[in-house]
Design an enzyme around this catalytic site. Structure first.
Site, PDB file in Angstrom:
ATOM      1  N   GLY A 123      22.814 -37.080  55.067  1.00 34.32           N
ATOM      2  CA  GLY A 123      23.161 -36.760  56.449  1.00 34.32           C
ATOM      3  C   GLY A 123      24.270 -35.732  56.515  1.00 34.32           C
ATOM      4  O   GLY A 123      25.181 -35.720  55.676  1.00 34.32           O
ATOM      5  N   CYS A 134      29.433 -35.518  55.324  1.00 39.21           N
ATOM      6  CA  CYS A 134      28.145 -35.782  54.668  1.00 39.21           C
ATOM      7  C   CYS A 134      28.138 -37.178  54.055  1.00 39.21           C
ATOM      8  O   CYS A 134      29.184 -37.730  53.707  1.00 39.21           O
ATOM      9  CB  CYS A 134      27.884 -34.785  53.534  1.00 39.21           C
ATOM     10  SG  CYS A 134      27.703 -33.073  54.026  1.00 39.21           S
ATOM     11  N   ASP A 135      26.926 -37.710  53.904  1.00 37.31           N
ATOM     12  CA  ASP A 135      26.767 -38.959  53.167  1.00 37.31           C
ATOM     13  C   ASP A 135      25.332 -39.021  52.659  1.00 37.31           C
ATOM     14  O   ASP A 135      24.439 -38.402  53.247  1.00 37.31           O
ATOM     15  CB  ASP A 135      27.061 -40.183  54.028  1.00 37.31           C
ATOM     16  CG  ASP A 135      27.324 -41.414  53.183  1.00 37.31           C
ATOM     17  OD1 ASP A 135      28.471 -41.576  52.717  1.00 37.31           O
ATOM     18  OD2 ASP A 135      26.387 -42.212  52.966  1.00 37.31           O
ATOM     19  N   SER A 136      25.118 -39.745  51.567  1.00 35.47           N
ATOM     20  CA  SER A 136      23.785 -39.854  50.976  1.00 35.47           C
ATOM     21  C   SER A 136      23.455 -41.301  50.644  1.00 35.47           C
ATOM     22  O   SER A 136      24.329 -42.077  50.244  1.00 35.47           O
ATOM     23  CB  SER A 136      23.686 -39.024  49.681  1.00 35.47           C
ATOM     24  OG  SER A 136      23.938 -37.664  49.913  1.00 35.47           O
TER      25      SER A 136
END
EC number: 3.6.1.9
Length: 226
Positions: A113, A76-78
């Protein structure tokens, strides 16, 4: 029982999964995010909502390459989109103060994501597939005073998170409303995770842990499914 491997060092993502009854294995990817983005941009523009998906994929693939057989890997990444520009973690306190002076009294879009890679064996239902998507939530910020901004940045919290704010910590009072999934703002969308797992043929209930504190929940779920 399906095991989830979280390719992230984020305490908020781990806490979100645990609150949903999932105890993942944690493995930090060590991905150079700047290098990944620079490589992608060398081939053309990357839309803001695709940036965290690209980084989440890079994290998942790096960890999957270490051969964690039998698991489903989640990366995940933001990032925060404001005025068409993306913002990850601030470089320093000066950058964080500058960001908040831009954000206060306005709205931005927090893109998170998610990328899943199925490493399970075929005999265990494994598909060998990878799936991903981005959850986007509009965040409305309070009109902070300069003193509030300085005090918040001085805590160090904004320096550790994408967009320089949290909704589940000291930054909570500075978020007046959201349009979308609350969990995605924390860093991991549980509804999107459920959808992506479904594409791999996995029910999110298969990830519920079996420790004594949660065994009654699992028994009730099994009874309801009969």
């Amino acid at each position: 029982m399906v095991r989830l491997l979280l390719a992230s060092q984020s305490p908020a993502r781990l806490a979100t999964l645990r609150s949903a009854g999932i105890e993942p294995v944690v493995q930090v990817s060590g991905v150079d995010e700047d290098a990944v983005l620079a490589d992608a941009r060398s081939r053309g523009p990357v839309p803001p909502h695709d940036v965290p998906l690209l980084l989440g994929r890079a994290k998942a693939e790096r960890v999957a390459g270490k051969t964690f057989a039998g698991m489903v890997v989640l990366g995940c990444d933001s990032v925060l989109e404001l005025d068409g520009e993306i913002h990850g973690k601030p470089a320093d306190s000066v950058d964080a103060v500058r960001r908040w002076r831009l954000m206060r009294g306005r709205s931005g879009v927090l893109h998170t994501g998610h990328w899943l890679i199925d490493l399970r064996e075929p005999e265990d239902g494994g598909t060998g597939r990878a799936v991903g998507d981005t959850a986007s939530t509009t965040v409305h910020f309070a009109d902070l005073s300069d003193a509030e901004i300085r005090a918040y940045v001085a805590t160090g919290e904004p320096l550790r998170v994408a967009g320089a704010f949290t909704i589940d910590g000291l930054g909570g009072p500075f978020v007046t409303a959201i349009d979308g999934d609350h969990h995605a703002v924390v860093g991991l969308s549980l509804p999107l995770l459920r959808t992506l797992l479904g594409r791999l043929g996995v029910s999110i209930t298969e990830l519920w842990r079996t420790d004594p504190d949660h065994e009654p929940v699992r028994r009730r779920a099994r009874r309801a499914a009969r």
